[in-house]
Write an enzyme that holds these catalytic residues in place. Structure first.
Site, short mmCIF file in Angstrom:
data_model
loop_
_atom_site.label_atom_id
_atom_site.label_comp_id
_atom_site.label_asym_id
_atom_site.label_seq_id
_atom_site.Cartn_x
_atom_site.Cartn_y
_atom_site.Cartn_z
N CYS A 67 0.83 -1.20 0.00
CA CYS A 67 0.00 0.00 0.00
C CYS A 67 0.87 1.25 0.00
O CYS A 67 1.84 1.35 0.78
CB CYS A 67 -0.92 0.00 1.21
SG CYS A 67 -2.03 1.44 1.26
N CYS A 71 0.39 4.82 6.85
CA CYS A 71 -0.27 4.68 8.16
C CYS A 71 0.67 4.01 9.15
O CYS A 71 1.18 2.91 8.89
CB CYS A 71 -1.55 3.88 8.02
SG CYS A 71 -2.70 4.53 6.77
N CYS A 74 0.24 0.22 10.28
CA CYS A 74 -0.14 -0.81 9.31
C CYS A 74 1.04 -1.63 8.78
O CYS A 74 2.03 -1.09 8.30
CB CYS A 74 -0.87 -0.16 8.13
SG CYS A 74 -1.58 -1.37 7.00
N CYS A 111 -16.63 -9.19 5.06
CA CYS A 111 -15.90 -7.96 4.78
C CYS A 111 -14.65 -8.28 3.96
O CYS A 111 -13.92 -9.22 4.29
CB CYS A 111 -15.48 -7.28 6.09
SG CYS A 111 -16.87 -6.97 7.21
N CYS A 142 -19.48 -6.13 2.92
CA CYS A 142 -18.74 -4.94 3.34
C CYS A 142 -17.40 -4.95 2.63
O CYS A 142 -16.80 -6.02 2.42
CB CYS A 142 -18.54 -4.95 4.86
SG CYS A 142 -17.62 -3.50 5.50
N CYS A 202 -19.51 2.18 7.62
CA CYS A 202 -18.79 1.50 8.70
C CYS A 202 -17.55 2.34 8.98
O CYS A 202 -16.66 2.43 8.13
CB CYS A 202 -18.41 0.08 8.28
SG CYS A 202 -17.39 -0.81 9.48
N ARG A 274 -18.45 -2.39 17.02
CA ARG A 274 -17.70 -3.64 16.79
C ARG A 274 -16.42 -3.67 17.61
O ARG A 274 -15.60 -2.75 17.56
CB ARG A 274 -17.37 -3.81 15.31
CG ARG A 274 -16.55 -5.08 15.04
CD ARG A 274 -16.32 -5.32 13.59
NE ARG A 274 -17.57 -5.55 12.90
CZ ARG A 274 -17.86 -5.07 11.69
NH1 ARG A 274 -16.98 -4.34 11.06
NH2 ARG A 274 -19.00 -5.34 11.13
#
Length: 332
Positions: A67, A71, A74, A111, A142, A202, A274
């Protein structure tokens, strides 16, 4: 700080009324004596949900690693040396096969996550086919694919996507300490596109990233003051990953985490809250407190994208001890 703001907020939550939250009011509720906070949160929860049912969701990484975002938490960022090898987008038939196994094991929402900044046009046909295939299994669908423009969101809605996950991660104040490759406002733009398309939102965040208590409160204030509350609010406890900037972050104290769950439930009474990443570091007793405070959704399975998750046997045993039953799917 006076007593009145949190009394008014409590009354509004109990009456199901929507309101504009301020940091001061949210902080007053957050700082209630712990037992009072739990009692209020559980009362709100019981008014809106069956307190003994929890939604079971399964998360599959359909494209792992590489990616371009940075972040700090991550393992999939190309900026960090985590040893994770990037993969190509999974084949549609493999995704459907995995979703079928998840459904047969009791999951009601599926998801799918891709480590992208945003989906490219060349990937959209396959992503749409995944949504259509999972939807045909009778499951809620999702996806989390990074930023979306309105055209992409509309296409996913037309394919049958029920939810789109795009977390704001933390407060606007602390955001730049965690991520520099996209802005806090970029996150909000994607949420607006998702909402305009008719897909359910979400959106939650991560705690334990070195933020202050006020950042956790501000994060929830942002979510609760969106034009509509997110239908699903995942609260993640940081899983420190070697090779990431947050590998040595100090963990959040368990009671502090439960307070976040309780505040989320009070501020967003009808949302699914969640209990997401980090459950491997939680005792059964901590999870039980979270369920009492209003958490009513978890991810099941051995992994969450690339991180460990409690196995299904452990979750089954915990549910049996607590007399909790899986929630029925809510699909058209």
């Amino acid at each position: 700080m006076t007593v009145e703001p949190h009394l008014e907020a409590a009354a509004a939550a109990l009456n199901g009324a929507s309101q504009k939250w301020t940091r001061e009011t949210a902080e007053a509720v957050h700082e209630l004596p712990f037992n009072n906070l739990l009692f209020l949160a559980h009362t709100v929860h019981r008014q809106n949900f069956d307190p003994n049912r929890v939604q079971l969701s399964r998360l599959l990484s359909i494209k792992t690693g590489g990616c371009p975002e940075d972040c700090g938490y991550c393992s999939q960022s190309a900026h960090h040396e985590t040893g994770l090898k990037a993969s190509k987008l999974m084949e549609v038939r493999r995704v459907i096969a995995e979703a079928t196994k998840a459904r047969d094991a009791g999951a009601t929402r599926y998801c799918m996550g891709a480590a992208w900044r945003n989906p490219k046009p060349r990937d959209m046909d396959a992503v749409v086919a995944m949504v259509e295939g999972v939807k045909a299994l009778g499951m809620e669908t999702c996806m989390t694919l990074g930023m979306l423009d309105l055209e992409q969101a509309v296409r996913l809605k037309q394919a049958g996507l029920d939810y789109y996950n795009h977390n704001i991660d933390t407060s606007e104040r602390y955001y730049a300490e965690v991520i520099s490759t996209r802005s806090f406002s970029d996150r909000l733009d994607t949420l607006e596109n998702v909402r305009l398309s008719g897909i359910k939102v979400c959106c939650g965040g991560i705690v334990g990233m070195g933020e202050q208590r006020v950042d956790r409160i501000d994060m929830l204030v942002t979510l609760a003051n969106l034009p509509e509350h997110p239908e699903s609010v995942p609260i993640n406890m940081l899983i420190p990953i070697a090779g990431t900037p947050l590998a040595d972050a100090s963990p959040i104290e368990p009671i502090e985490f439960v307070r976040v769950i309780a505040l989320a439930r009070i501020m967003m009474p009808k949302s699914h809250v969640r209990l997401s990443a980090g459950r491997t570091a939680m005792t059964d007793e901590m999870q039980a407190l979270c369920f009492f405070a209003g958490a009513n959704s978890i991810f099941v399975g051995d992994t969450l994208l690339t991180a460990d998750n409690p196995g299904e046997d452990k979750d089954t045993l915990l549910f049996r001890r607590l007399d909790i039953e899986p929630m029925e799917p809510d699909v058209p």
